[in-house]
Design a protein around this motif. Structure first.
Motif, PDB file in Angstrom:
ATOM      1  N   GLY A 183       0.802  -1.215   0.000  1.00  0.00           N
ATOM      2  CA  GLY A 183       0.000   0.000   0.000  1.00  0.00           C
ATOM      3  C   GLY A 183       0.833   1.262   0.000  1.00  0.00           C
ATOM      4  N   GLN A 184       2.135   1.177  -0.249  1.00  0.00           N
ATOM      5  CA  GLN A 184       3.001   2.343  -0.277  1.00  0.00           C
ATOM      6  C   GLN A 184       2.583   3.274  -1.425  1.00  0.00           C
ATOM      7  N   GLN A 185       2.730   4.603  -1.203  1.00  0.00           N
ATOM      8  CA  GLN A 185       2.257   5.580  -2.166  1.00  0.00           C
ATOM      9  C   GLN A 185       3.359   6.576  -2.526  1.00  0.00           C
ATOM     10  N   ILE A 186       3.269   7.077  -3.781  1.00  0.00           N
ATOM     11  CA  ILE A 186       4.151   8.141  -4.263  1.00  0.00           C
ATOM     12  C   ILE A 186       3.271   9.218  -4.883  1.00  0.00           C
ATOM     13  N   GLN A 187       3.472  10.460  -4.470  1.00  0.00           N
ATOM     14  CA  GLN A 187       2.760  11.596  -5.042  1.00  0.00           C
ATOM     15  C   GLN A 187       3.683  12.263  -6.065  1.00  0.00           C
ATOM     16  N   ILE A 188       3.221  12.399  -7.331  1.00  0.00           N
ATOM     17  CA  ILE A 188       4.031  12.990  -8.403  1.00  0.00           C
ATOM     18  C   ILE A 188       3.447  14.345  -8.763  1.00  0.00           C
ATOM     19  N   ASP A 189       4.314  15.345  -8.873  1.00  0.00           N
ATOM     20  CA  ASP A 189       3.921  16.695  -9.268  1.00  0.00           C
ATOM     21  C   ASP A 189       4.772  17.091 -10.478  1.00  0.00           C
ATOM     22  N   PHE A 190       4.117  17.315 -11.638  1.00  0.00           N
ATOM     23  CA  PHE A 190       4.834  17.693 -12.855  1.00  0.00           C
ATOM     24  C   PHE A 190       5.169  19.182 -12.889  1.00  0.00           C
ATOM     25  N   GLY A 191       4.505  19.981 -12.068  1.00  0.00           N
ATOM     26  CA  GLY A 191       4.755  21.411 -12.052  1.00  0.00           C
ATOM     27  C   GLY A 191       4.189  22.140 -13.256  1.00  0.00           C
ATOM     28  N   ARG A 192       3.382  21.472 -14.086  1.00  0.00           N
ATOM     29  CA  ARG A 192       2.801  22.073 -15.289  1.00  0.00           C
ATOM     30  C   ARG A 192       1.722  21.123 -15.803  1.00  0.00           C
ATOM     31  N   GLN A 193       0.963  21.555 -16.772  1.00  0.00           N
ATOM     32  CA  GLN A 193      -0.026  20.690 -17.409  1.00  0.00           C
ATOM     33  C   GLN A 193       0.675  19.794 -18.440  1.00  0.00           C
ATOM     34  N   VAL A 194       0.449  18.496 -18.317  1.00  0.00           N
ATOM     35  CA  VAL A 194       0.986  17.538 -19.278  1.00  0.00           C
ATOM     36  C   VAL A 194      -0.144  16.626 -19.727  1.00  0.00           C
ATOM     37  N   THR A 195       0.029  16.045 -20.901  1.00  0.00           N
ATOM     38  CA  THR A 195      -0.929  15.071 -21.424  1.00  0.00           C
ATOM     39  C   THR A 195      -0.235  13.727 -21.504  1.00  0.00           C
ATOM     40  N   LEU A 196      -0.719  12.759 -20.714  1.00  0.00           N
ATOM     41  CA  LEU A 196      -0.096  11.434 -20.640  1.00  0.00           C
ATOM     42  C   LEU A 196      -0.813  10.473 -21.581  1.00  0.00           C
ATOM     43  N   ALA A 257      -4.718  11.506 -20.752  1.00  0.00           N
ATOM     44  CA  ALA A 257      -5.114  12.261 -19.562  1.00  0.00           C
ATOM     45  C   ALA A 257      -4.263  13.517 -19.444  1.00  0.00           C
ATOM     46  N   THR A 258      -4.942  14.670 -19.335  1.00  0.00           N
ATOM     47  CA  THR A 258      -4.254  15.947 -19.143  1.00  0.00           C
ATOM     48  C   THR A 258      -4.343  16.314 -17.664  1.00  0.00           C
ATOM     49  N   LEU A 259      -3.179  16.502 -17.012  1.00  0.00           N
ATOM     50  CA  LEU A 259      -3.137  16.704 -15.567  1.00  0.00           C
ATOM     51  C   LEU A 259      -1.815  17.363 -15.189  1.00  0.00           C
ATOM     52  N   SER A 260      -1.699  17.662 -13.906  1.00  0.00           N
ATOM     53  CA  SER A 260      -0.444  18.208 -13.379  1.00  0.00           C
ATOM     54  C   SER A 260       0.072  17.393 -12.197  1.00  0.00           C
ATOM     55  N   LYS A 261      -0.813  16.577 -11.568  1.00  0.00           N
ATOM     56  CA  LYS A 261      -0.412  15.750 -10.440  1.00  0.00           C
ATOM     57  C   LYS A 261      -0.968  14.346 -10.626  1.00  0.00           C
ATOM     58  N   LEU A 262      -0.331  13.395  -9.917  1.00  0.00           N
ATOM     59  CA  LEU A 262      -0.696  11.985 -10.074  1.00  0.00           C
ATOM     60  C   LEU A 262      -0.333  11.264  -8.789  1.00  0.00           C
ATOM     61  N   LEU A 263      -1.078  10.199  -8.476  1.00  0.00           N
ATOM     62  CA  LEU A 263      -0.793   9.377  -7.305  1.00  0.00           C
ATOM     63  C   LEU A 263      -0.571   7.942  -7.754  1.00  0.00           C
ATOM     64  N   ILE A 264       0.510   7.332  -7.251  1.00  0.00           N
ATOM     65  CA  ILE A 264       0.840   5.934  -7.561  1.00  0.00           C
ATOM     66  C   ILE A 264       0.824   5.151  -6.250  1.00  0.00           C
ATOM     67  N   ARG A 265       0.174   3.984  -6.268  1.00  0.00           N
ATOM     68  CA  ARG A 265       0.059   3.140  -5.081  1.00  0.00           C
ATOM     69  C   ARG A 265       0.473   1.723  -5.422  1.00  0.00           C
ATOM     70  N   ILE A 266       1.315   1.117  -4.550  1.00  0.00           N
ATOM     71  CA  ILE A 266       1.723  -0.280  -4.722  1.00  0.00           C
ATOM     72  C   ILE A 266       0.621  -1.158  -4.134  1.00  0.00           C
ATOM     73  N   ALA A 267      -0.050  -1.899  -4.996  1.00  0.00           N
ATOM     74  CA  ALA A 267      -1.182  -2.713  -4.558  1.00  0.00           C
ATOM     75  C   ALA A 267      -0.770  -4.125  -4.182  1.00  0.00           C
TER      76      ALA A 267
END
Length: 310
Positions: A183-196, A257-267
């Motif tokens: 359940g470990q998590q990482i919060q990612i911040d791109f600092g700008r709008q990106v399209t993934l 997906a167009t965003l600036s932040k993202l959350l990753i979780r180890i399931a």
């Protein structure tokens, strides 16, 4: 001295009896009554018997006649060369020789077909697509400049989360599992709008230490990773299933997906594999005692801004 001739001694004169035949032979012949049977009438070029008499025999009829004459000639030559008492024996020997020749030719044809069978026709098939782990990527599509943070315990095993985004396989993010639970998590911040358009990971520490120790066997392996999007996108999370493979595994985002932040979780994680011949200096710990999880690289594929790549 005179001799008296009796009228009974003179020959009988039959000229009067044949007068009709004599007169008929002297009379001229008419055009409708020819004198000789089979002679064509004056001015008529058609021979007696009708126009069919001028046609030549057909090719089949002439062939049959020629064949008959050839057979007759062969029979006469055979009779002239072979005595009567030997004709039956020679004929039997000739037929037997022809039969043996035909059997030999059939046997050669069969053996040739058996030794060199015709190559079976193979339908043309399209080349299989490359596996997902080998999907070609251009370096200019890998987004950089992201920063990451985690909530892992700061123990001796810990390694900063940003090491999973430095494109260096000799470094990795290492986090201790609290109470041996995932359940470990990482919060990612791109600092700008990106399209993934794609996210790909390596679910372990894919490197070798300077002393030759395989880092892959020192930490638990990520087998399932969940990616969560911002709430305003109203998108369900996506899952990357690695299967424990020591290779790239990815998920394509459709639509992008167009965003600036993202959350990753180890399931989900799995125990590390053990080396085949461990030594006393480099022996890996017991899998039941391993509590840390590691990831060498996490990459985001896409473009800056709102427009997805063409």
């Amino acid at each position: 001295m005179g001799t008296d001739i009796d009228e009974n001694d003179l020959p009988v004169d039959h000229s009067w009896d044949n007068r009709r035949l004599i007169l008929a032979s002297l009379a001229p012949r008419s055009a409708t009554r020819p004198a000789r049977r089979g002679t064509p009438l004056d001015g008529d070029p058609t021979p007696p018997g009708g126009p069919d008499r001028t046609r030549k025999p057909g090719l089949f009829s002439r062939g049959m006649r020629v064949s008959g004459r050839a057979v007759s000639a062969g029979g006469r030559a055979f009779n002239n060369r072979v005595p009567r008492e030997n004709r039956a024996r020679v004929a039997i020997m000739t037929v037997a020789a022809v039969a043996i020749l035909l059997v030999a030719l059939a046997a050669v044809n069969y053996l040739t077909t058996d030794v060199n069978p015709p190559a079976p026709a193979t339908p043309a098939t399209a080349a299989p697509p490359p596996p997902p782990s080998q999907a070609p990527l251009n370096r200019d599509t890998i987004l950089s400049g992201a920063t990451a943070s985690d909530v892992c315990p700061r123990d001796p095993n810990y390694s900063d989360a940003n090491r999973a985004f430095d494109s260096d396989f000799n470094t990795a993010w290492v986090c201790t599992r609290v109470k041996n639970q995932d359940g470990q998590q990482i919060q990612i911040d791109f600092g700008r709008q990106v399209t993934l358009t794609q996210i790909r990971i390596i679910g372990g520490f894919d490197a070798t230490a300077p002393d030759g120790t395989d880092q892959w066997a020192k930490h638990r392996i990520v087998t399932k990773l969940e990616v969560y999007f911002p709430k305003d996108l109203r998108r369900d999370p996506v899952t990357i299933d690695t299967g424990g493979a020591r290779d790239w595994r990815f998920i394509a985002l459709n639509p992008p997906a167009t965003l600036s932040k993202l959350l990753i979780r180890i399931a989900e994680t799995s125990p590390p594999p053990q080396p085949a011949t461990p030594t006393s200096e480099t022996a890996s710990p017991n899998p039941d005692e391993v509590t840390s999880v590691a990831m060498s690289e996490i990459q985001f594929i896409g473009t800056d801004g709102h427009s997805p790549p063409a």
